[in-house]
Design an enzyme around this catalytic site. Sequence first.
Site, PDB file in Angstrom:
ATOM      1  N   GLU A 343       0.805  -1.235   0.000  1.00 17.98           N
ATOM      2  CA  GLU A 343       0.000   0.000   0.000  1.00 17.98           C
ATOM      3  C   GLU A 343       0.836   1.282   0.000  1.00 17.98           C
ATOM      4  OE1 GLU A 343      -3.866  -1.583   2.484  1.00 17.98           O
ATOM      5  OE2 GLU A 343      -2.109  -1.040   3.616  1.00 17.98           O
TER       6      GLU A 343
HETATM    7  C1  TNX Z   1      -4.388  -4.092   4.811  1.00 16.02           C
HETATM    8  S1  TNX Z   1      -2.696  -6.447   4.462  1.00 16.02           S
HETATM    9  C2  TNX Z   1      -3.097  -3.832   5.246  1.00 16.02           C
HETATM   10  C3  TNX Z   1      -2.864  -3.430   6.638  1.00 16.02           C
HETATM   11  C4  TNX Z   1      -4.146  -3.283   7.400  1.00 16.02           C
HETATM   12  C5  TNX Z   1      -5.074  -4.415   7.039  1.00 16.02           C
HETATM   13  C6  TNX Z   1      -6.342  -4.423   7.829  1.00 16.02           C
HETATM   14  C7  TNX Z   1      -1.670  -5.387   4.181  1.00 16.02           C
HETATM   15  C8  TNX Z   1      -0.442  -5.841   3.576  1.00 16.02           C
HETATM   16  N1  TNX Z   1      -1.983  -4.121   4.497  1.00 16.02           N
HETATM   17  O1  TNX Z   1      -2.126  -2.226   6.670  1.00 16.02           O
HETATM   18  O2  TNX Z   1      -3.852  -3.293   8.755  1.00 16.02           O
HETATM   19  O3  TNX Z   1      -5.390  -4.298   5.677  1.00 16.02           O
HETATM   20  O4  TNX Z   1      -7.092  -5.575   7.576  1.00 16.02           O
END
Ligand code: TNX
Length: 539
Positions: A343
């Site tokens: 992300e």
């Molecule tokens: C996505 S999974 C994210 C996390 C959040 C999560 C909550 C991932 C690699 N990144 O930053 O905590 O969703 O479900």
Amino acid sequence: MNIKNILARGVFLLSLAVVFFACTEERKPIIPMPVTDLSVENLIPKPLKIIPTNSAFALDEFTGIYTSKNATGFEAVGTFLADKLEKKTALQLPVNDTSLNKIERVIYINQSDSTELKSTEAYQLYINQDSIIINANTAEGAFRGIQTLRQLVPETSNDTLAVHKIWPVPSGKIIDNPSFAYRGSMLDVARHFFSVEDVKKYIDILSYYKINVLHLHLSDDQGWRIEIKSWPKLTEIGGSTEVGGESGGFYTQKDYTEIVTYAAERFMTVVPEIDMPGHTNSASVSYPFLNGNGKTPKLYEGTHVGFSTFDTRKDTVYSFIDDVVREISEITPGPYFHIGGDESHVTKKNDYIYFVNKVEKIVQKYNKRMIGWDEVAIADIDSTSISQWWASEENAKKAVEKGMKVIVSPAKKAYLDMQYDTLSKHGLHWAAYIPVDTAYIWTPEGYGGIPLENILGIEAPLWSETISTIEELEYLAFPRVIGYSELSWSTPENRDWEDYKVRLANQAPFLDRMNVKYYPSPLIDWKKSKFSYETIEKD
Ligand code: TNX
């Protein structure tokens, strides 16, 4: 009978195991024993093969534990078993004490070079009327074997009023070996911090179910949780808060070492994660040069993602990362270092690729294998690096094209922070609601078309935006993580929801004794123990 005779007999039984199990002659039990059937025991994860012989071993105060001499780590496994059995039964079983005359039955943990043992974690468990023999190549295999034995010892003795208490262990043979070498859970200690004691408790329960990896998400926008001696403000400033503005916290390197050691005693590898180049607000608050936009960010206590980034074109950023990776690698005996990489919405694609390529080299310089969330597969990375598939099938396929191994963690199936249903007290539901059956009924083997040989294993991440106490952690993790242990250890042929749900129901007495506040899913007919379903509901 003296100990030498007993041990000799143990080895004799071992070598004649095949003959023994083929033998039709009925042996007389030493003590009248309830009818037992090894094939209906509530073992999780389900072993590869179970062959019952419908008699029992009487675990009692006349039982001794013995381990192969000069086999590295075997005595420690014997001592671990003695300690856990004492907590369960109050029996104080001697370990490798040959001076005792009272010993009538033995548990023998034997180092074996048998080629039938297919991996370092494989074991064979032979349960006879007067001996239990665990065969393993390595202490790691022996350790997995004693978890099975612990599960076979009943929670209560045959007759709680009897002077001579026995805990009957059903006789037979178990041959076992895991499907996947990597069987993990992740804990996000960045959004909310969890103490060393909480983490140890989680490790202890996971290891009972043969999970062998704990991935610690040690940094994120809301907090930096690991002491870096060359950059002290990371924890002084970056570790001072958490989601909701609570007090935060961090592990000193000594605390982290304590966690790593505790895990290693349970043959569990700790994977440290420093999430970058996104998810780095807490680092940039501590050292504003890291973000490259000239602004000093503020501590962040919310739950948005994707707004922070490191400056990927600045040399000093890579010197900083070098120090961080070096200091953490020095206190991490396991082979992996997780660089996050998810992300990074405000990092330009070219910058992201440049960054991952450079950080991969830093990780390799410190002799670690890089793991990253699935996005890292868009960079020019090496086949030795590992992609953790959480969201994008396209990225997972890219990883396979690059010859990389994949850790399967699909959010809609394996995220422990997803709510069970609309009534769940904690958790999110952006990927799915994941009731206990949905968590179990899917097939990681070949998931999304990933060839089996590319799958390193399975990991169930527990993100902590909505949980801040061990009870809340346990509510989301248990019982689902127990199902993931079976998905990663047992073969598809040995997995069946109807059968599993009965075995899971019977974990309640253990979980209650360990004070694990699991979510009492109405899909499971939980076995009553000292806490009733209602008591757990009210907590
Ligand atoms: C996505 S999974 C994210 C996390 C959040 C999560 C909550 C991932 C690699 N990144 O930053 O905590 O969703 O479900």
